[in-house]
Design an enzyme around this catalytic site. Sequence first.
Site, PDB file in Angstrom:
ATOM      1  N   MET D   1     -25.127  16.464  -4.508  1.00 56.32           N
ATOM      2  CA  MET D   1     -24.225  15.129  -5.571  1.00 56.32           C
ATOM      3  C   MET D   1     -24.788  15.537  -6.469  1.00 56.32           C
ATOM      4  O   MET D   1     -26.142  16.048  -6.703  1.00 56.32           O
ATOM      5  CB  MET D   1     -24.215  13.866  -5.076  1.00 56.32           C
ATOM      6  CG  MET D   1     -26.177  13.903  -4.241  1.00 56.32           C
ATOM      7  SD  MET D   1     -25.926  12.460  -3.357  1.00 56.32           S
ATOM      8  CE  MET D   1     -25.172  12.062  -2.651  1.00 56.32           C
ATOM      9  N   PRO D   2     -25.752  14.616  -7.876  1.00 54.34           N
ATOM     10  CA  PRO D   2     -23.895  14.132  -8.382  1.00 54.34           C
ATOM     11  C   PRO D   2     -22.530  14.777  -8.189  1.00 54.34           C
ATOM     12  O   PRO D   2     -22.450  16.126  -8.312  1.00 54.34           O
ATOM     13  CB  PRO D   2     -24.233  13.473  -9.339  1.00 54.34           C
ATOM     14  CG  PRO D   2     -25.446  14.067 -10.222  1.00 54.34           C
ATOM     15  CD  PRO D   2     -26.145  14.397  -8.457  1.00 54.34           C
ATOM     16  N   ILE D   3     -21.172  14.218  -8.395  1.00 57.43           N
ATOM     17  CA  ILE D   3     -20.314  14.952  -8.471  1.00 57.43           C
ATOM     18  C   ILE D   3     -19.843  14.591 -10.097  1.00 57.43           C
ATOM     19  O   ILE D   3     -19.138  13.230 -10.171  1.00 57.43           O
ATOM     20  CB  ILE D   3     -19.063  14.895  -8.076  1.00 57.43           C
ATOM     21  CG1 ILE D   3     -19.600  15.533  -6.330  1.00 57.43           C
ATOM     22  CG2 ILE D   3     -17.799  15.162  -8.257  1.00 57.43           C
ATOM     23  CD1 ILE D   3     -18.913  14.849  -5.340  1.00 57.43           C
TER      24      ILE D   3
END
Lengths: 72, 72, 72, 72, 72, 72
Positions: D1-3
């Site tokens: 993450m993040p995506i």
Amino acid sequence: MPIITVKIAKGRTLEQKQEFVQAITNEAVKTLNVKKEWITVLFDEYERDNWATDGQLHSIKFGEGFGKQGTE
Amino acid sequence: MPIITVKIAKGRTLEQKQEFVQAITNEAVKTLNVKKEWITVLFDEYERDNWATDGQLHSIKFGEGFGKQGTE
Amino acid sequence: MPIITVKIAKGRTLEQKQEFVQAITNEAVKTLNVKKEWITVLFDEYERDNWATDGQLHSIKFGEGFGKQGTE
Amino acid sequence: MPIITVKIAKGRTLEQKQEFVQAITNEAVKTLNVKKEWITVLFDEYERDNWATDGQLHSIKFGEGFGKQGTE
Amino acid sequence: MPIITVKIAKGRTLEQKQEFVQAITNEAVKTLNVKKEWITVLFDEYERDNWATDGQLHSIKFGEGFGKQGTE
Amino acid sequence: MPIITVKIAKGRTLEQKQEFVQAITNEAVKTLNVKKEWITVLFDEYERDNWATDGQLHSIKFGEGFGKQGTE
């Protein structure tokens, strides 16, 4: 905003898409109280090899040709 | 419902996809307490030019052929 | 990769989610030929006011309490 | 993450994508306090037949060639 | 367009989000050749109970407090 | 299928959502040639802190109260 995404099997014509876009855009203006120029509509088109329900890919369940006729 | 979306690099066969669909559908019935016919599974397949991690596109990091072998 | 997103009605316990995550992660390793540490699973939980089928919101169709029992 | 997912009209080059990936990955490290190797960036590229604003598909509004020049 | 979606663990401040939005919007204008007013950025924030990697929910792997410190 | 997702600022009532669901479901049946019981509609509601256009979060651009009045 809003952003409306339509995930659907391949096979609709440009005319079908445009008619749907116009109708739901007008509906969003009327019902959801947004300005027309703020509304985005996206189509995510899927091959039947990439869509499954009830544990089975649709290319196996329905065959390959079905989606092209816009019946799904 | 539920709707399960699998974002993955291109290169899996129809057989791999069907096996995965069947397994996770059965698992959802068992674990998440849903009816089998309510479950949808979608595959969003990506070219390596459109997937990056650690600041680098995978077509640059791994080359173009890698994804086709289903190793990613 | 892959990134697996599960859209589902609210009401599952942490234990159900963890069991499902573990099972589909192992299945992805086995069937889709990916490394375990590459796999992400996300849950997008929905209130019944925000999920509709057959032209009707589920809070209207099924009532509010249903989703809390994990039966949908 | 993040995506981070970037939905955009088709027509960007590999070089443009890589430059954008690198810049926003570095920005996420600096601003959002995440490790660089945790960051995924995906491009979802759209044909103009599948993107509409203001009630009109972009292939009708702008014509087909526009997106190829990376101007949208 | 483009529409940029950022899936991330809860815990960033309004200031962090605004700084990130501003930076990637400017970067998109510069690199991807789009007009600034066309760019949308969305944040999808996740509880740790709803994000898993490597077969484990992050609330189990890291504990509940971690995400609040913006370190993930 | 299809699966229609509506990303929108918080603030619509249940009645507005139900009216919109009904209208676009009927429209999809008519225009896109799908069976009514196959159509899913999801609402993804956003706080203004999580939606930005033109390089600015909407909570900064418009203030916090605006979205509650369903005007965006």
